[in-house]
Design a protein around this motif. Structure first.
Motif, PDB file in Angstrom:
ATOM      1  N   THR A 248       0.767  -1.042  -0.002  1.00  0.00           N
ATOM      2  CA  THR A 248       0.059   0.084   0.022  1.00  0.00           C
ATOM      3  C   THR A 248       0.958   1.239   0.069  1.00  0.00           C
ATOM      4  O   THR A 248       0.264   2.392   0.008  1.00  0.00           O
ATOM      5  CB  THR A 248      -0.957   0.166   1.193  1.00  0.00           C
ATOM      6  OG1 THR A 248      -0.242  -0.162   2.379  1.00  0.00           O
ATOM      7  CG2 THR A 248      -2.026  -1.079   0.956  1.00  0.00           C
ATOM      8  N   ALA A 249       2.203   1.086   0.217  1.00  0.00           N
ATOM      9  CA  ALA A 249       2.954   2.288   0.109  1.00  0.00           C
ATOM     10  C   ALA A 249       3.026   2.851  -1.385  1.00  0.00           C
ATOM     11  O   ALA A 249       2.763   2.091  -2.504  1.00  0.00           O
ATOM     12  CB  ALA A 249       4.551   1.837   0.570  1.00  0.00           C
ATOM     13  N   LYS A 250       3.347   4.132  -1.547  1.00  0.00           N
ATOM     14  CA  LYS A 250       3.250   4.860  -2.879  1.00  0.00           C
ATOM     15  C   LYS A 250       4.628   5.377  -3.108  1.00  0.00           C
ATOM     16  O   LYS A 250       5.167   6.184  -2.182  1.00  0.00           O
ATOM     17  CB  LYS A 250       2.304   5.888  -2.902  1.00  0.00           C
ATOM     18  CG  LYS A 250       0.793   5.277  -2.850  1.00  0.00           C
ATOM     19  CD  LYS A 250      -0.038   6.696  -3.238  1.00  0.00           C
ATOM     20  CE  LYS A 250      -0.714   7.084  -2.104  1.00  0.00           C
ATOM     21  NZ  LYS A 250      -1.793   8.291  -2.237  1.00  0.00           N
ATOM     22  N   VAL A 251       5.348   4.967  -4.303  1.00  0.00           N
ATOM     23  CA  VAL A 251       6.357   5.696  -4.666  1.00  0.00           C
ATOM     24  C   VAL A 251       6.262   6.539  -6.015  1.00  0.00           C
ATOM     25  O   VAL A 251       5.991   5.922  -6.979  1.00  0.00           O
ATOM     26  CB  VAL A 251       7.458   4.584  -4.906  1.00  0.00           C
ATOM     27  CG1 VAL A 251       8.671   4.806  -5.280  1.00  0.00           C
ATOM     28  CG2 VAL A 251       7.543   3.520  -3.433  1.00  0.00           C
ATOM     29  N   TRP A 252       6.459   7.528  -5.941  1.00  0.00           N
ATOM     30  CA  TRP A 252       6.384   8.382  -6.987  1.00  0.00           C
ATOM     31  C   TRP A 252       7.434   8.033  -8.410  1.00  0.00           C
ATOM     32  O   TRP A 252       6.795   8.307  -9.435  1.00  0.00           O
ATOM     33  CB  TRP A 252       6.580  10.131  -6.550  1.00  0.00           C
ATOM     34  CG  TRP A 252       6.282  10.929  -7.684  1.00  0.00           C
ATOM     35  CD1 TRP A 252       4.969  11.394  -7.940  1.00  0.00           C
ATOM     36  CD2 TRP A 252       6.947  11.750  -8.697  1.00  0.00           C
ATOM     37  NE1 TRP A 252       5.058  12.498  -8.947  1.00  0.00           N
ATOM     38  CE2 TRP A 252       6.343  12.633  -9.342  1.00  0.00           C
ATOM     39  CE3 TRP A 252       8.465  11.641  -8.846  1.00  0.00           C
ATOM     40  CZ2 TRP A 252       6.866  13.439 -10.182  1.00  0.00           C
ATOM     41  CZ3 TRP A 252       9.152  12.506  -9.770  1.00  0.00           C
ATOM     42  CH2 TRP A 252       8.119  13.311 -10.531  1.00  0.00           C
ATOM     43  N   ALA A 253       8.614   8.082  -7.915  1.00  0.00           N
ATOM     44  CA  ALA A 253       9.764   7.479  -9.016  1.00  0.00           C
ATOM     45  C   ALA A 253      10.411   6.669  -8.599  1.00  0.00           C
ATOM     46  O   ALA A 253      11.557   7.115  -7.812  1.00  0.00           O
ATOM     47  CB  ALA A 253      10.206   8.902  -9.579  1.00  0.00           C
ATOM     48  N   PRO A 254      10.529   5.265  -8.946  1.00  0.00           N
ATOM     49  CA  PRO A 254      11.418   4.336  -8.198  1.00  0.00           C
ATOM     50  C   PRO A 254      12.945   4.673  -8.741  1.00  0.00           C
ATOM     51  O   PRO A 254      13.578   4.347  -7.769  1.00  0.00           O
ATOM     52  CB  PRO A 254      11.041   3.146  -8.600  1.00  0.00           C
ATOM     53  CG  PRO A 254       9.890   3.358  -9.660  1.00  0.00           C
ATOM     54  CD  PRO A 254       9.424   4.796  -9.615  1.00  0.00           C
TER      55      PRO A 254
ATOM     56  N   ASP B 289       3.635   7.491   1.733  1.00  0.00           N
ATOM     57  CA  ASP B 289       3.611   8.277   0.418  1.00  0.00           C
ATOM     58  C   ASP B 289       4.980   8.758   0.380  1.00  0.00           C
ATOM     59  O   ASP B 289       5.618   9.735   1.081  1.00  0.00           O
ATOM     60  CB  ASP B 289       2.379   9.491   0.391  1.00  0.00           C
ATOM     61  CG  ASP B 289       2.248   9.853  -0.863  1.00  0.00           C
ATOM     62  OD1 ASP B 289       3.090   9.680  -1.735  1.00  0.00           O
ATOM     63  OD2 ASP B 289       1.001  10.477  -1.341  1.00  0.00           O
ATOM     64  N   CYS B 290       5.633   8.142  -0.754  1.00  0.00           N
ATOM     65  CA  CYS B 290       6.975   8.687  -1.058  1.00  0.00           C
ATOM     66  C   CYS B 290       7.187   9.470  -2.426  1.00  0.00           C
ATOM     67  O   CYS B 290       7.274   8.947  -3.435  1.00  0.00           O
ATOM     68  CB  CYS B 290       7.887   7.083  -1.057  1.00  0.00           C
ATOM     69  SG  CYS B 290       9.469   7.679  -1.353  1.00  0.00           S
ATOM     70  N   TYR B 291       6.763  10.809  -2.053  1.00  0.00           N
ATOM     71  CA  TYR B 291       6.899  11.700  -3.153  1.00  0.00           C
ATOM     72  C   TYR B 291       8.353  12.234  -3.345  1.00  0.00           C
ATOM     73  O   TYR B 291       8.763  13.220  -2.700  1.00  0.00           O
ATOM     74  CB  TYR B 291       5.863  12.851  -2.792  1.00  0.00           C
ATOM     75  CG  TYR B 291       5.619  13.765  -3.949  1.00  0.00           C
ATOM     76  CD1 TYR B 291       5.322  13.471  -4.963  1.00  0.00           C
ATOM     77  CD2 TYR B 291       6.062  15.048  -3.530  1.00  0.00           C
ATOM     78  CE1 TYR B 291       5.190  14.532  -6.141  1.00  0.00           C
ATOM     79  CE2 TYR B 291       5.889  16.234  -4.712  1.00  0.00           C
ATOM     80  CZ  TYR B 291       5.480  15.979  -5.851  1.00  0.00           C
ATOM     81  OH  TYR B 291       5.304  16.823  -6.840  1.00  0.00           O
ATOM     82  N   ASN B 292       8.906  11.184  -4.195  1.00  0.00           N
ATOM     83  CA  ASN B 292      10.372  11.522  -4.425  1.00  0.00           C
ATOM     84  C   ASN B 292      11.022  12.189  -5.424  1.00  0.00           C
ATOM     85  O   ASN B 292      11.852  11.765  -6.137  1.00  0.00           O
ATOM     86  CB  ASN B 292      11.154  10.091  -4.079  1.00  0.00           C
ATOM     87  CG  ASN B 292      10.707   9.205  -5.138  1.00  0.00           C
ATOM     88  OD1 ASN B 292       9.809   9.180  -5.530  1.00  0.00           O
ATOM     89  ND2 ASN B 292      11.783   8.072  -5.281  1.00  0.00           N
TER      90      ASN B 292
END
Length: 193
Positions: A71-77, A93-96
């Motif tokens: 369920t984690a969200k990664v914007w750009a791996p 929420d990883c808005y990286n």
């Protein structure tokens, strides 16, 4: 008070809020979004190895034993680095946009938001300003923490639940609050060797 009409006339026909992301970036994020929703999101919690594999296929640099929950969200791996046994918990929420580095044995707990970009509010177009976030080795970002762009959480630091981090957190301390501030030094016993 200045009138907005002359400014609006000068920018007529131009997008006043242009995206800093090129077509390639947008296409890659679209492909990534489809892959995440089809190959990762529906997986059982225990399939950390599969999620590591999919993230690495899209350019993430992950150490062994990394746990990223479905369920984690990664914007750009391709802008994510995680050291051995690091963890992105459920619904993180990883808005990286500016890149995110998470050190070995560090944990980012459920519902936390790592916000790797902000906007320049001093300009009328409020352009995006990406900045890297670094979570040091053996640090713990507790549940529902907000960390803004450009922040470094030091090695071994603990950020208390529901805190908001707008300034760097020194190593081996406990910080909490909104805004987060250092509460005390962190004592620890090294049992990972």
């Amino acid at each position: 008070m200045r009138s907005a009409a002359p400014q609006m006339e000068r920018t007529a026909g131009k997008d006043p809020f242009p995206s800093p992301h090129g077509l390639r970036n947008k296409v890659m994020r679209a492909v990534w979004g489809v892959a995440w929703h089809l190959l990762v999101r529906p997986t059982p919690k225990i399939l950390h190895g599969w999620r590591r594999f999919v993230l690495c296929c899209f350019g993430a640099k992950l150490g062994p034993g990394v746990h990223v929950y479905p369920t984690a969200k990664v914007w750009a791996p391709w802008l994510l680095e995680m050291g051995p046994h690091a963890c992105l918990g459920p619904s993180v929420d990883c808005y990286n946009v500016g890149g995110i580095r998470i050190g070995a044995y560090a944990t980012v707990s459920q519902y936390s938001y790592l916000c790797g970009a902000t906007h320049d509010h001093t300009k009328s177009s409020m352009p995006l300003r990406p900045a890297a976030i670094e979570i040091g080795a053996r640090a713990w970002v507790a549940a529902d923490v907000f960390i803004t762009a450009g922040i470094k959480v030091g090695e071994g630091a603990v950020v208390g639940a529901r805190s908001s981090v707008y300034k760097d957190v020194p190593p081996w301390v406990v910080a909490a609050g909104n805004p987060a501030r250092v509460i005390k030094a962190r004592a620890y016993e090294d049992d990972l060797d």
